[in-house]
Design a protein around this motif. Structure first.
Motif, PDB file in Angstrom:
ATOM      1  N   HIS A 618       0.972  -1.066  -0.276  1.00 19.68           N
ATOM      2  CA  HIS A 618       0.400  -0.136  -0.100  1.00 19.68           C
ATOM      3  C   HIS A 618       0.951   0.659   0.280  1.00 19.68           C
ATOM      4  CE1 HIS A 618      -3.694   1.523   1.632  1.00 19.68           C
ATOM      5  NE2 HIS A 618      -3.430   2.551   1.089  1.00 19.68           N
ATOM      6  N   SER A 619       1.890   1.391   0.881  1.00 23.01           N
ATOM      7  CA  SER A 619       2.186   2.802   1.364  1.00 23.01           C
ATOM      8  C   SER A 619       3.099   3.051  -0.059  1.00 23.01           C
ATOM      9  CB  SER A 619       3.506   2.383   2.273  1.00 23.01           C
ATOM     10  OG  SER A 619       4.494   1.487   2.776  1.00 23.01           O
ATOM     11  N   SER A 620       4.091   1.751  -0.503  1.00 25.66           N
ATOM     12  CA  SER A 620       5.054   1.679  -1.760  1.00 25.66           C
ATOM     13  C   SER A 620       4.103   1.626  -2.914  1.00 25.66           C
ATOM     14  CB  SER A 620       5.835  -0.095  -2.145  1.00 25.66           C
ATOM     15  OG  SER A 620       6.190  -0.278  -0.648  1.00 25.66           O
ATOM     16  N   LEU A 621       3.280   1.389  -2.953  1.00 26.24           N
ATOM     17  CA  LEU A 621       2.417   2.669  -4.372  1.00 26.24           C
ATOM     18  C   LEU A 621       1.815   3.632  -4.174  1.00 26.24           C
ATOM     19  CD1 LEU A 621       0.858   1.394  -6.912  1.00 26.24           C
ATOM     20  CD2 LEU A 621      -1.515   0.580  -6.061  1.00 26.24           C
ATOM     21  N   LEU A 622       1.479   3.574  -2.914  1.00 25.74           N
ATOM     22  CA  LEU A 622       0.729   5.384  -2.970  1.00 25.74           C
ATOM     23  C   LEU A 622       2.258   6.696  -2.836  1.00 25.74           C
ATOM     24  CD1 LEU A 622      -1.366   5.874   0.399  1.00 25.74           C
ATOM     25  CD2 LEU A 622      -1.905   6.102  -1.325  1.00 25.74           C
ATOM     26  N   GLN A 623       3.649   5.593  -1.951  1.00 25.23           N
ATOM     27  CA  GLN A 623       4.358   6.928  -2.539  1.00 25.23           C
ATOM     28  C   GLN A 623       5.222   6.818  -3.963  1.00 25.23           C
ATOM     29  OE1 GLN A 623       8.320   6.545  -3.234  1.00 25.23           O
ATOM     30  NE2 GLN A 623       8.536   8.564  -2.502  1.00 25.23           N
ATOM     31  N   GLY A 629       4.624   8.542 -10.276  1.00 22.75           N
ATOM     32  CA  GLY A 629       3.630   8.393 -11.536  1.00 22.75           C
ATOM     33  C   GLY A 629       2.704   7.611 -11.749  1.00 22.75           C
ATOM     34  N   ARG A 630       3.892   6.829 -11.302  1.00 18.06           N
ATOM     35  CA  ARG A 630       4.116   5.052 -11.690  1.00 18.06           C
ATOM     36  C   ARG A 630       4.102   3.436 -10.005  1.00 18.06           C
ATOM     37  NH1 ARG A 630       8.001   3.363 -10.675  1.00 18.06           N
ATOM     38  NH2 ARG A 630      10.650   4.308 -11.620  1.00 18.06           N
ATOM     39  N   ALA A 631       3.439   3.029 -11.140  1.00 15.73           N
ATOM     40  CA  ALA A 631       3.862   1.316  -9.849  1.00 15.73           C
ATOM     41  C   ALA A 631       5.492   1.093  -9.567  1.00 15.73           C
ATOM     42  CB  ALA A 631       2.820   0.381  -9.956  1.00 15.73           C
ATOM     43  N   PRO A 632       5.812   0.371  -8.465  1.00 17.51           N
ATOM     44  CA  PRO A 632       6.914   0.396  -8.522  1.00 17.51           C
ATOM     45  C   PRO A 632       7.011  -1.224  -8.460  1.00 17.51           C
ATOM     46  CG  PRO A 632       6.431   0.716  -5.845  1.00 17.51           C
ATOM     47  CD  PRO A 632       4.842   0.657  -6.844  1.00 17.51           C
ATOM     48  N   TYR A 633       6.314  -2.083  -9.121  1.00 13.78           N
ATOM     49  CA  TYR A 633       6.513  -3.699  -8.507  1.00 13.78           C
ATOM     50  C   TYR A 633       5.284  -3.302 -10.814  1.00 13.78           C
ATOM     51  CZ  TYR A 633       2.022  -2.210  -5.627  1.00 13.78           C
ATOM     52  OH  TYR A 633       1.322  -1.728  -4.848  1.00 13.78           O
ATOM     53  N   ARG A 634       5.319  -5.074 -10.668  1.00 14.02           N
ATOM     54  CA  ARG A 634       4.748  -5.807 -11.587  1.00 14.02           C
ATOM     55  C   ARG A 634       4.092  -6.605 -11.716  1.00 14.02           C
ATOM     56  NH1 ARG A 634       9.748  -4.568 -14.297  1.00 14.02           N
ATOM     57  NH2 ARG A 634       9.914  -2.931 -16.403  1.00 14.02           N
ATOM     58  N   ASN A 635       4.680  -7.899 -10.104  1.00 14.11           N
ATOM     59  CA  ASN A 635       3.895  -7.864  -9.712  1.00 14.11           C
ATOM     60  C   ASN A 635       3.861  -8.115  -8.304  1.00 14.11           C
ATOM     61  OD1 ASN A 635       3.057 -10.921 -12.281  1.00 14.11           O
ATOM     62  ND2 ASN A 635       5.238  -9.447 -12.340  1.00 14.11           N
TER      63      ASN A 635
END
Length: 978
Positions: A618-623, A629-635
């Protein structure tokens, strides 16, 4: 399989090609595993893998465990899954990198140091903050070293010499820099709003730091009188219900539901003891009136009339403490009635007591009306009423240990005195607790720093949306694959409903909120925050050089503001960042900045427990969406929680905990790893002594399979190799199964389905190999001379060896190394330095597979029939039998006759007949049209192969063996081996 006879003194046992291997039956894993760990370190396995060129990168980013204690079984599960992901992808041809990391800041470590202070009689507040932070750093550093060795003992591969730590200077500099991006993009603001507050830890908590437990609360029904009503409402009172009596002194409004059916109710009769009396008029939601009046000990009542919700519009009530003697007019203010969609008639009274400083819905109602100036500040950081609150000053809601304080009972007593209560009770309900202290929390209005999730982000990176919330929601569906898919649903719903991110904590051990506020300026003023790129660069450079401690040193403000702003005009913020911001920023200082990171700063996989949908995922995505402007992960891969054998949550008090160290000492780490592979980790999984015994049994069966192959492959050379095209059908069938399984293994590993991978391999090894192929070919391997059949079988064994060892190496890291080194014992040899071999698709032969599937069905009937004779002690071995088999289907008959069916059934002879089963024949309902009539084998027993055959004695030089065995003996004699 041999015996000496008076006619022949040759010891036939010495002439057999019996399996020969020094590979021990007993693994001795607890003692031997550390030797392999030492060897891998010496030959530098992880670093040597990085030297392989031309491989596509694959990066699993480690969610950092907290550096404050020994590992529990959840750690072992988590790290083992990660290790299997990394190792399997490496062996499928990727450059699979793994940088382990630790979360080092935050309350749990700070709490430990405070405990040490209390034991020594020291006052934390009297200690220099930098000295205190250095003690926290040393504590974390100690536990990093301990946990690192515990993880390595589990066989976890990775860059252990250079892990990432959130307290490293570069990490602290990047965390501060990432925070300052929120400062610069306009989403950072200071607000005064209710947040979940821990009275024990004296800090604000985020939703991710909250867990819910049953808690017994007071319940009270409180009537509010009108101050501006006309007609019958002038004498009536609006009744609210609450489970937090301590919030009544902070009441500022009463909310009603615009769509709820309300009524005016008159009390006609009561029990002897009641806080109501006949003639009292009360307003309730119709659905709740009877229950509420019953709680008030009203025995008879009359519903006087309907009351439309519109009658409450503009109504003003009096606080229950209004006019109370000794209060000095503290509560003599207007209490407006307000409409609210959050009001229901499911429970309570249909009216909601509204204290905007102590509830989210309450707060939002006031924000919508621009009534923020009406917020109260009545409760302090230890959940105590502040000194300005009449009657209750100093009384706590919860004490320092999380137990109920005196505030609730004092408020209730004062309500009784003021005639402001008609009923009370207790209710057990789910209540928020700190997941660290396990103590209940309160909602408390405090000034905090927030990142707005709904304000437009001024960074221009709006491919996924203009706000953090929109970006996060779109990234969840457009940029990420979820394993399992339920993870997506959970995180999506959380992002839809989440409030602004509370970034600040009122603690000492962490990365400070590196910002300055202008004195004598409101937080809503555009100049309240000092935004300056040069200032940010100076702060980051200082942190790179000296770490975040430099923020707390004398003169730092003056130094960094020199030439930019007058230090006297600004206050320095000393709150520290939520540790979830720390770990949420790891993508920047690990994936983006490290040489063993990724080119685009995005990880292929994040893998953690289901609790991290509200935590690290959650926090990684928000940050990341806020700054990149994007997600930090693909899976995103998720595992469940670990329970005991009965499905209960593990607890020290219950004595049902399983400690990884204990399992490793008793069984070895490979057994623990095998347990992980056998479980459906995406759901909650169970572990305990009986389950581990079952895992150990599976391990023994696999080990025996590998040991048998090692023995059969003794002295195998390339000269023995047979081309698959020249192999007998049975060997080509094994190759077909290998080709099938290779696809399944690779697909399973790519999908992180270790249970599916292991189940497929285990069933193949135990059912297709040990119980079928090895069983059939044992005679040829032991007794044949240099026949094509024997050479083909050994070639298949070699092919099997390379597939099984590499397929299983990501799971059973120690055992497969043991197996590998038994054949390839070179100084730098390791199964973990090789890839899973490519398996030719040409080996697939569906027609052949279909044929042997039918042959095996017929074999099932034969072996079942022979088992009956064995149980009845008619025979001791299947080699004593020469059954007659009847096959009704002509096509199936031809299939069976096209193979050496006596070898397939491991009998000395067999006769296959066409036609229906004779009376009394053995049949199996599930295999129609096949019947077996038992008959004993005719002839003499071969003293070498133990088959009973009519050609025993056909060779005068070896009169007590069969012709086949005699031919093998002649080969051995010609080679000078006998």
């Amino acid at each position: 399989m041999c015996a000496d006879t008076p006619e022949n003194t040759l010891d036939y046992k010495t002439t057999l090609n019996l399996p020969k291997t020094d590979f021990p039956m007993r693994a001795g894993l607890p003692k031997r595993e550390p030797e392999w760990l030492k060897r891998w370190a010496e030959i530098g396995v992880y670093d040597r893998l990085r030297e392989k060129e031309g491989r596509a990168p694959f990066t699993l980013h480690d969610g950092p465990p907290y550096a404050n204690g020994h590992l529990h079984i959840g750690h072992a599960l988590n790290k083992t899954i990660k290790d299997m992901i990394v190792r399997s992808h490496q062996m499928m041809g990727y450059d699979a990198r793994y940088v382990p990391g630790w979360d080092c800041h935050g309350l749990p470590i700070e709490w430990k140091i405070e405990e040490q202070y209390r034991q020594k009689g020291k006052d934390k507040d009297a200690v220099d903050v930098v000295e205190f932070r250095q003690e926290c750093r040393a504590f974390a550093d100690k536990w990093v070293d301990i946990q690192r060795e515990e993880f390595k003992r589990l066989g976890i591969t990775g860059n252990w010499d250079d892990p990432y730590l959130t307290m490293n200077y570069h990490a602290e500099a990047v965390i501060a820099d990432e925070f300052m991006k929120f400062l610069m993009n306009g989403t950072l603001y200071q607000g005064s709003k209710p947040v979940m507050w821990s009275p024990v830890e004296k800090t604000a908590l985020a939703e991710a730091e909250i867990e819910y437990h049953d808690h017994q609360s007071h319940t009270i029904w409180v009537p509010f009188s009108f101050s501006n009503a006309q007609g019958d409402l002038a004498e009536a009172r609006v009744v609210i219900w609450t489970t937090t009596p301590w919030t009544i002194p902070s009441n500022k409004a009463v909310a009603y539901g615009p769509k709820i059916s309300y009524g005016l109710y008159r009390v006609d009769a009561t029990e002897e003891e009641s806080w109501t009396k006949p003639g009292d008029l009360y307003l309730f939601a119709d659905a709740l009136a009877e229950d509420a009046l019953g709680k008030s000990r009203v025995t008879e009542f009359t519903r006087v009339r309907d009351v439309a919700a519109s009658e409450f519009a503009g109504a003003i009530l009096k606080h229950p403490f209004n006019g109370l003697e000794g209060a000095d007019g503290f509560w003599d203010y207007e209490v407006p009635m307000i409409d609210g969609d959050h009001v229901t008639d499911d429970a309570g009274t249909g009216f909601v007591h509204t204290a905007p400083s102590h509830g989210q819905d309450d707060y939002e109602c006031f924000v919508a009306r621009n009534w923020i100036d009406r917020m109260t500040h009545n409760v302090g950081e230890e959940s105590q009423f502040l000194s300005h609150v009449p009657f209750f000053a100093g009384l706590q809601v919860f004490d320092r240990k999380g137990k109920e304080g005196k505030a609730n009972n004092a408020v209730i007593a004062k309500l009784v005195e003021a005639g402001g209560i008609i009923a009370r009770g207790r209710v057990k309900h789910s209540y928020p607790h700190s997941w660290r202290s396990k103590a209940p929390v309160i909602f408390r209005n405090t000034p905090q720093w927030f990142a707005s999730v709904d304000k437009e982000v001024g960074d221009g990176q709006d491919k996924l949306g203009k706000t953090i919330r929109d970006r996060a929601l779109n990234a969840i569906d457009q940029e990420v694959k979820w394993h399992p898919q339920t993870g997506r649903n959970r995180l999506y719903s959380m992002m839809e409903a989440r409030p602004d991110w509370v970034l600040s904590r009122q603690r000492a051990w962490g990365v400070p909120l590196t910002c300055f506020t202008k004195k004598d300026t409101l937080p809503t003023d555009p100049d309240f925050l000092l935004r300056n790129d040069e200032l940010n660069a100076r702060i980051k450079a200082a942190f790179e050089e000296d770490g975040a401690d430099v923020w707390y040193t004398d003169g730092f403000k003056e130094k960094v503001l020199e030439g930019i702003a007058n230090p006297a005009d600004y206050d320095q913020v000393y709150d520290v960042l939520d540790v979830w911001f720390d770990s949420g920023s790891t993508h920047a200082f690990v994936l983006r900045d490290r040489e063993d990171g990724t080119d685009d700063g995005i990880a292929d996989v994040y893998m953690e427990g289901t609790d991290q949908h509200r935590g690290w995922f959650h926090s990684s995505l928000l940050q990341s969406v806020g700054t990149n402007g994007r997600a930090p992960y693909r899976n995103v891969v998720t595992h469940g929680f670990t329970l005991d054998e009965k499905g209960n949550k593990m607890s020290k008090s219950l004595g049902n905990t399983i400690v990884p160290e204990t399992v490793v000492k008793q069984y070895g780490a490979d057994i623990l790893r095998l347990w992980v592979a056998q479980t459906d980790y995406m759901a909650d999984q169970r572990i305990g002594p009986e389950i581990l015994k079952g895992v150990a049994d599976s391990y023994r069966r696999l080990r025996n399979t590998m040991r048998y192959m090692l023995g059969a492959l003794g002295n195998f050379t390339e000269e023995d190799r047979v081309d698959p095209a020249d192999m007998p059908e049975l060997e080509r069938w094994v190759l077909h199964r290998l080709a099938e399984l290779d696809v399944k293994v690779r697909e399973g590993y790519k999908a992180f389905d270790f249970q599916g991978v292991f189940s497929a391999i285990f069933n193949f090894a135990t059912v297709d190999l040990s119980a079928f192929y090895f069983d059939i070919r044992k005679d040829a391997l032991y007794c044949d001379g240099n026949t094509l059949r024997r050479r083909a079988s050994r070639t298949v064994m070699d092919i099997l060896f390379h597939r099984l060892t590499t397929w299983l190496a990501p799971i059973m890291v120690f055992t497969m190394e043991d197996v590998w080194l038994e054949r390839f014992p070179g100084e730098g040899s390791s199964v973990h330095l090789v890839d899973i071999p490519d398996t030719p698709a040409a080996w697939l032969d569906e027609d052949l597979a279909a044929k042997w599937s039918k042959v095996r069905q017929v074999r099932r009937v034969v072996t079942a029939a022979l088992e009956v004779q064995r149980v009845e002690k008619v025979i001791g071995s299947s080699l004593e039998a020469a059954p007659e088999v009847y096959v009704a289907d002509e096509a199936l008959l031809n299939l069976v006759n096209s193979v050496e069916f006596e070898d397939v059934c491991i009998t000395s002879a067999i006769t296959v007949n066409a036609g229906a089963a004779p009376d009394g024949a053995f049949t199996m309902p599930e295999v129609e049209g096949v019947a077996v009539v038992f008959a004993k084998a005719e002839g003499q027993k071969c003293q070498r192969s133990w088959k009973i055959l009519p050609d025993v004695g056909s060779d005068p030089e070896f009169p007590d063996v069969s012709a086949r065995d005699a031919e093998a003996l002649h080969e051995l004699r010609a080679a000078g081996l006998i």
